[in-house]
Design a protein around this motif. Sequence first.
Motif, short mmCIF file in Angstrom:
data_model
loop_
_atom_site.label_atom_id
_atom_site.label_comp_id
_atom_site.label_asym_id
_atom_site.label_seq_id
_atom_site.Cartn_x
_atom_site.Cartn_y
_atom_site.Cartn_z
N GLY A 317 0.73 -1.21 -0.02
CA GLY A 317 0.06 0.08 0.01
C GLY A 317 0.81 1.31 -0.03
N GLU A 318 2.06 1.21 0.71
CA GLU A 318 2.98 2.51 0.71
C GLU A 318 3.49 2.69 -0.75
OE1 GLU A 318 5.78 5.34 2.13
OE2 GLU A 318 3.92 4.57 3.14
N ALA A 319 3.80 1.67 -1.24
CA ALA A 319 4.44 1.73 -2.59
C ALA A 319 3.32 2.21 -3.67
CB ALA A 319 5.02 0.32 -2.99
N ILE A 320 2.08 1.59 -3.60
CA ILE A 320 1.09 2.06 -4.54
C ILE A 320 0.98 3.57 -4.43
CG2 ILE A 320 0.37 -0.29 -5.24
CD1 ILE A 320 -1.97 0.49 -3.51
N ASP A 321 0.81 4.03 -3.32
CA ASP A 321 0.77 5.60 -2.58
C ASP A 321 1.71 6.51 -3.55
OD1 ASP A 321 -1.47 6.77 -1.54
OD2 ASP A 321 -0.30 6.93 0.51
N HIS A 322 2.94 5.81 -3.67
CA HIS A 322 3.89 6.81 -4.44
C HIS A 322 4.03 6.59 -5.92
CE1 HIS A 322 5.53 6.90 -0.38
NE2 HIS A 322 6.09 8.00 -0.67
N GLY A 337 -3.25 6.00 0.49
CA GLY A 337 -4.02 7.09 1.16
C GLY A 337 -5.36 7.30 0.40
N GLU A 338 -5.97 8.59 0.55
CA GLU A 338 -7.01 8.86 -0.13
C GLU A 338 -6.91 9.20 -1.60
OE1 GLU A 338 -9.19 12.12 1.92
OE2 GLU A 338 -9.35 10.89 3.87
N PHE A 344 -7.92 6.32 -8.59
CA PHE A 344 -8.46 5.04 -9.43
C PHE A 344 -9.99 5.40 -9.67
CE2 PHE A 344 -10.09 0.72 -9.59
CZ PHE A 344 -8.98 0.28 -9.89
N ALA A 345 -10.70 6.01 -8.94
CA ALA A 345 -11.92 6.49 -9.23
C ALA A 345 -12.11 7.44 -10.50
CB ALA A 345 -12.65 7.29 -8.21
N ASP A 346 -11.05 8.47 -10.65
CA ASP A 346 -11.10 9.30 -11.84
C ASP A 346 -10.54 8.37 -13.07
OD1 ASP A 346 -11.99 11.28 -10.35
OD2 ASP A 346 -9.82 12.25 -9.86
N ALA A 347 -9.54 7.35 -12.97
CA ALA A 347 -9.19 6.81 -13.95
C ALA A 347 -10.33 5.69 -14.63
CB ALA A 347 -7.72 6.00 -13.60
N TYR A 348 -11.00 5.09 -13.54
CA TYR A 348 -11.69 4.01 -14.28
C TYR A 348 -13.11 4.30 -13.79
CZ TYR A 348 -7.12 2.03 -14.14
OH TYR A 348 -5.66 1.95 -14.63
N PRO A 349 -13.74 5.35 -14.35
CA PRO A 349 -15.17 5.70 -13.98
C PRO A 349 -16.21 4.70 -14.73
CG PRO A 349 -14.52 7.38 -15.63
CD PRO A 349 -13.31 6.29 -15.20
N GLY A 350 -17.49 4.72 -14.61
CA GLY A 350 -18.55 4.09 -15.02
C GLY A 350 -18.19 2.51 -15.20
N GLU A 351 -18.03 1.89 -16.66
CA GLU A 351 -17.84 0.75 -17.00
C GLU A 351 -16.42 0.54 -17.30
OE1 GLU A 351 -20.39 -1.98 -16.71
OE2 GLU A 351 -21.31 -0.13 -15.69
N ALA A 352 -15.45 1.49 -17.07
CA ALA A 352 -14.25 1.43 -17.51
C ALA A 352 -13.55 -0.03 -17.13
CB ALA A 352 -13.37 2.61 -17.18
#
Length: 380
Positions: A317-322, A337-338, A344-352
Amino acid sequence: MTKFTSGPKLNRRTLLKGSLAAGSALAMPAIISRKALASSGEINILMWSDYLPETFLKSFTDATGIKVNYTGIGSNEEIINKMKASKGRGFDIVSPTNNRALQWKALELLQPFDMSKVAIEAVNPAMAKIGSTDWAFEAGSTYWLPHIWGTEGMAWRTDMFQPEGMFPSYGDVWSEANAGKTMGRAHSMMLGAGLYMETTGELAPGSVWKAYTSEEEMRPVWEKITEWCIARKGNIKLIWNDADTQKNGLLNEGVIVGQTWDGPPLALKTAGEPVMYRAPKEGALAWVDGLALPTGAENIEQAYEFIKYAYMPELAGEAIDHHGYNSPVLGADKFAGEAYAKNFADAYPGEALANLNPWPSEPQWYADMRTEYVNRFESA
């Protein structure tokens, strides 16, 4: 085709479904094997250039005493060429992408993992299965473990470009409206062009993926793609081959939109830069980069110790945060983190997520033929 996500209701929670009991604090030493420090007390890793942030490396070394010698790379071809040149020596861990199994099997430069030393239950089962199926070079063997997953899609400067509608398109890279202000990696940018051509009727639907089935199927598809791309080559400002070049293009080279990996633009976004990354309407290209043991690896116990730490949700988790990519480790997202959740939500909205295009398994003949077409494009 290696498929590790499916279903219309797929989201980040289901991709990383389940959790592990939280272990020690981030920098708290774990019990390690005496053998891990018995030889050199070092480990030599050949891995994608932005996958091991300093926070991860420091936590690992502080906890184990093992020094990491980290050589960054920007392509699968670099890994393969280095291993071929050294006959499998010089590195203890390398990081091939899931779709390169057929090439590595033929090279015979990897050794199987001792799975009794790997906490494979710590990772997403669908991604773990890739190692026991596609990378099972002999029955019951595993030559590859999942480490980082992500996608290739579209990034843009939010202060200079806005896509039409909710999703951008691979076609935005080649558009006359963006001429001289776009970028991409040659071979995947050309594949993205092919997916866009399917939506315009210039290629029949499914042509790009059908091209992986045989040389006879590939040749006419890539002839059309290559000619189409050559005719629009003047619209491309920058061809990248690593994470830093992508970041620099968006920040300093006048690029307003490009086909990129998810990590570099999301790292810029997290840092407050006016950059967005999103899966395109044609579907993002999904991949899983893994961990493998070269035949000439000398620090085997250290390698297993590294894998143990890479599979701890706290450190993952620490790594993906960076770095901005994603982890197959169950529960890793709980330690990010937030900003990670929002990205993630911005990158893959809807049916992405339901529309992801996993990179198909790539035979050597396909890689060789694609190189011919890429060279033709680049030299035009």
